[in-house]
Design a protein around this motif. Structure first.
Motif, PDB file in Angstrom:
ATOM      1  N   HIS A  91      30.730  -0.763 -13.290  1.00 27.08           N
ATOM      2  CA  HIS A  91      30.410  -2.106 -13.755  1.00 27.08           C
ATOM      3  C   HIS A  91      28.917  -2.215 -14.031  1.00 27.08           C
ATOM      4  O   HIS A  91      28.487  -2.679 -15.102  1.00 27.08           O
ATOM      5  N   ASP A  92      28.125  -1.748 -13.084  1.00 26.94           N
ATOM      6  CA  ASP A  92      26.680  -1.821 -13.225  1.00 26.94           C
ATOM      7  C   ASP A  92      26.218  -0.977 -14.421  1.00 26.94           C
ATOM      8  O   ASP A  92      25.393  -1.410 -15.226  1.00 26.94           O
ATOM      9  N   HIS A  93      26.800   0.199 -14.500  1.00 27.29           N
ATOM     10  CA  HIS A  93      26.408   1.123 -15.565  1.00 27.29           C
ATOM     11  C   HIS A  93      26.719   0.531 -16.945  1.00 27.29           C
ATOM     12  O   HIS A  93      25.888   0.560 -17.847  1.00 27.29           O
ATOM     13  N   LEU A  94      27.932  -0.008 -17.083  1.00 26.66           N
ATOM     14  CA  LEU A  94      28.337  -0.546 -18.387  1.00 26.66           C
ATOM     15  C   LEU A  94      27.516  -1.779 -18.754  1.00 26.66           C
ATOM     16  O   LEU A  94      27.232  -2.025 -19.929  1.00 26.66           O
ATOM     17  N   SER A  95      27.116  -2.564 -17.740  1.00 27.63           N
ATOM     18  CA  SER A  95      26.364  -3.785 -18.053  1.00 27.63           C
ATOM     19  C   SER A  95      24.955  -3.443 -18.549  1.00 27.63           C
ATOM     20  O   SER A  95      24.310  -4.257 -19.185  1.00 27.63           O
ATOM     21  N   LYS A  96      24.517  -2.208 -18.257  1.00 24.54           N
ATOM     22  CA  LYS A  96      23.156  -1.845 -18.687  1.00 24.54           C
ATOM     23  C   LYS A  96      23.137  -0.988 -19.953  1.00 24.54           C
ATOM     24  O   LYS A  96      22.083  -0.689 -20.472  1.00 24.54           O
ATOM     25  N   ILE A  97      24.314  -0.603 -20.411  1.00 22.40           N
ATOM     26  CA  ILE A  97      24.374   0.333 -21.527  1.00 22.40           C
ATOM     27  C   ILE A  97      23.944  -0.362 -22.828  1.00 22.40           C
ATOM     28  O   ILE A  97      24.304  -1.507 -23.078  1.00 22.40           O
ATOM     29  N   ASN A  98      23.167   0.348 -23.612  1.00 20.78           N
ATOM     30  CA  ASN A  98      22.649  -0.240 -24.841  1.00 20.78           C
ATOM     31  C   ASN A  98      23.577   0.112 -26.011  1.00 20.78           C
ATOM     32  O   ASN A  98      23.202   0.854 -26.911  1.00 20.78           O
ATOM     33  N   PHE A  99      24.807  -0.377 -25.964  1.00 18.50           N
ATOM     34  CA  PHE A  99      25.804  -0.025 -26.982  1.00 18.50           C
ATOM     35  C   PHE A  99      26.903  -1.084 -26.927  1.00 18.50           C
ATOM     36  O   PHE A  99      27.390  -1.406 -25.837  1.00 18.50           O
TER      37      PHE A  99
END
Ligand code: B12
Ligand code: SF4
Length: 578
Positions: A91-99
């Protein structure tokens, strides 16, 4: 014109999160800077996503495809893992992804990754509510009913059945994506499943000529991170190689009861042409710097003449090659093995599976006789090929007598190393169906992998199999090590060193390394490893096995006078009593 412009492929963590944080004692593990041991996660290249990406770009070169492989991402935390569960991490990773993907395509091949697959789906829908969230791979192919009907995980808009190249392109090209998903037999949706309850029969939609799939999209992966810890690194000869995965065929006609491959790839063989194999291998070497090709074919030996030609390519390119899945043993006659050796291949995985004829035939339905395994192991030794034998223990229907018979028989196989694992009821296999029907499965099967026994039958408990699996590993690789038995101490050190490299606290590894060095008259190393062994004799875990196998309980003074007596105290006859 398609509205799908951006696709994000996600690969969930392959193993249960709990096993990552608290690795089982029989798993490879690494210590991070926080002083805690974590499971050593394998970072092999995800060929499925790479193949689909290449196929998609062939028809729609403008589509932007990205890959997020959590097996790689999770390895990047040097100071300990900061999340309490996998869901929060994703969740954290996806919320920070620039895509901002139009489609999130999640790939799940392994039962142990089931819960992680679900976490990826849930997080993706939460972070990208407008995107199409889809899944594919072995797990969705086999468990779509469970996912939609029982778990009600409708955050997956659709699940793909079998191979995804053509279904993905059809989805991209559809005038109306939702309508297409409802109507195509390659896809299962919650609506379709509920509407036609019991009557949904998805079908395979294969690319018949594999050459129609362009050179896989290796650029989706960054070798600096994906190359950190491939399975190949567990093989002593390959630990420092730059390995790239390749799959030259799909399908396997055999019916092994523990296997689920056919559910995705079917039972008919499809091959890439030899020209194509050569072109890909050359490109991997020249452009990507591959020094080793890691073949992932299920049944490479399907056409032996073709194999001779592939070996010529390997030789010509001067690359190494590894065949992780093992090669069908009956096709490995002396002539073929010599061709492997001539191509520079000096290590092979032998899918021996069992030392019991009955288990091979009845429980595994494997077209193999133990005398063939023995012949192949013998020929390999003579030719100079190092062998890793794969063995499964704990099939439904296997009895304790079968297991004992296999234990004894395998000692005479004389492979260089053995990987003994617990038979696991992987979803999609005949064994899984049988185990379900008979209520043989304990615990969370979807999280099961080969290191954890979960089958309980009238003949044995899972706990018994877990113990036998570990004991067999100790017996075949240490106590009855074939190379030590044959006086090939240098060869024995190859396997033993590999163990101590990944588990520096392996008492048996140190003891038998000391023995080898002693007989090689390298007394400095003999002393060093005996000292490490002595440091471990009071460890509760090791003491149990030290007593069981009658290894000597030594004190530091013994280091002043190491003699052959130090290594000759075992009573082999008692060993079957585990
Ligand atoms: C390579 C491989 C591995 C590699 C993984 C590499 C990687 N990063 O993917 C490694 C060595 C790490 C591995 C490990 C294991 N493996 Co393995 N592995 C394979 C193997 C041989 C090939 C996979 C592959 O690359 N296929 C080639 C590509 C082109 O196909 P694909 O990945 O399936 O993708 C296609 C479709 O599935 C679909 N698809 C996939 N994802 C998606 C996503 C979307 C959105 C869509 C639309 C479609 C789609 O389209 C793709 C293109 O056609 C398969 C057997 C097989 N032939 O599939 C077994 C297989 C997947 N493995 C299996 C198992 C059991 C394991 C282990 C559990 C064994 C173990 N020792 O513990 C472990 C699991 C991890 C762990 N616990 O450590 C089983 C899984 C069955 C199950 N229900 O669990 C398989 C099917 C073999 C078998 N005997 O049945 N494995
Ligand atoms: S285990 Fe190997 S040989 Fe047996 S069916 Fe599966 S892919 Fe084929």
């Amino acid at each position: 014109m398609t509205r799908i412009k951006k696709i994000l492929f996600i690969i969930p963590l392959h193993i249960p999160f709990e096993d990552y944080i608290n690795p089982p004692s029989n798993a490879r593990s690494i210590m991070k800077n926080d002083g805690k041991y974590y499971n050593s996660i394998m970072t092999d290249l995800p060929l499925g996503a790479m193949s689909m990406s290449a196929y998609i770009k062939k028809f729609h070169p403008g589509i932007d495809v990205k890959l997020l492989d959590f097996n790689v991402e999770i390895n990047l935390f040097d100071d300990g893992f900061p999340y309490e569960n996998f869901y929060k991490f994703v969740h954290d990773h996806l919320s920070k992804i620039n895509f901002s993907p139009d489609v999130v395509a999640i790939s799940s091949l392994f039962s142990p990754s089931f819960n992680n697959f679900i976490d990826c789906g849930k997080s993706s829908k939460e972070i990208f509510p407008k995107s199409l969230v889809i899944g594919g791979g072995n797990i969705p192919t086999n468990s779509y009913e469970y996912i939609y009907d029982e778990l009600k995980h409708d955050f997956f808009d659709a699940l793909c059945f079998g191979e995804g190249e053509k279904p993905m392109v059809e989805l991209i090209e559809a005038e109306n994506a939702s309508k297409y998903l409802e109507n195509s037999t390659s896809w299962i949706t919650p609506k379709k499943l509920r509407m036609f309850k019991g009557a949904v029969t998805p079908t395979h939609n294969f690319v018949d000529d594999l050459d129609d799939i362009p050179f896989f999209d290796y650029d989706l992966c960054d070798y600096n991170t994906h190359g950190l810890n491939p399975v190949m690194s567990a093989f002593s000869s390959f630990s420092d190689q730059t390995g790239f995965h390749i799959m030259t065929s799909r399908g396997c006609p055999f019916m092994c009861t523990f296997c689920a491959s056919h559910k995705v790839h079917g039972r008919d063989m499809r091959y890439h042409s030899l020209e194509r194999v050569k072109k890909d291998a050359k490109k991997l070497k020249d452009k990507y710097g591959a020094t080793t090709l890691i073949f992932q074919d299920d049944h490479l030996m399907g056409d032996p003449e073709r194999v001779y030609e592939i070996l010529k390519i390997i030789k010509e390119l001067k690359v190494q090659a590894i065949f992780q899945n093992g090669l069908t043993l009956y096709a490995l006659n002396h002539h073929m093995l010599s061709a492997f050796y001539d191509a520079g291949i000096d290590q092979l995985v032998l899918p021996v599976e069992s030392g019991s004829e009955k288990v091979l035939k009845k429980q595994m339905k494997k077209p193999l006789k133990t005398k063939i395994s023995e012949q192949v192991a013998r020929d390999c030794r003579e030719i100079g090929i190092y062998t890793d034998a794969n063995v499964l223990v704990g099939m439904p229907g296997e009895t304790k007598e079968d297991i004992d018979e296999a234990r004894i028989k395998l000692r005479g196989l004389n492979a260089n190393w053995y990987h003994v694992v617990c038979a696991s009821p992987i979803v999609g296999s005949e064994m899984h169906e049988l185990a379900l029907e008979n209520n043989y499965i304990s615990g969370d099967t979807l999280g099961a992998d080969y290191r954890k026994a979960v089958i309980n039958t009238e003949d044995f408990s899972a706990e018994y199999i877990q113990n036998v699996q570990y004991a067999m590993n100790l017996e075949l690789n240490f106590v009855y090590n074939s190379d030590i038995k044959l006086g090939h101490y240098e060869l024995a050190l190859k396997g033993l060193n590999n163990v101590v490299r990944v588990r520096s606290d392996h008492a048996f590894g140190h003891y038998y390394m000391s023995m080898c060095y002693f007989y090689l008259k390298d007394f400095t190393n003999a002393k060093k490893h005996l000292s490490s062994y002595i440091d471990l004799v009071d460890n509760v875990f090791w003491r149990k096995y030290i007593n069981l196998y009658n290894l000597p309980i030594l004190e530091k003074q013994s280091l002043d006078n190491i003699t052959s007596n130090t290594f000759s105290t075992q009573n082999y006859d008692e060993l079957i009593a585990v």
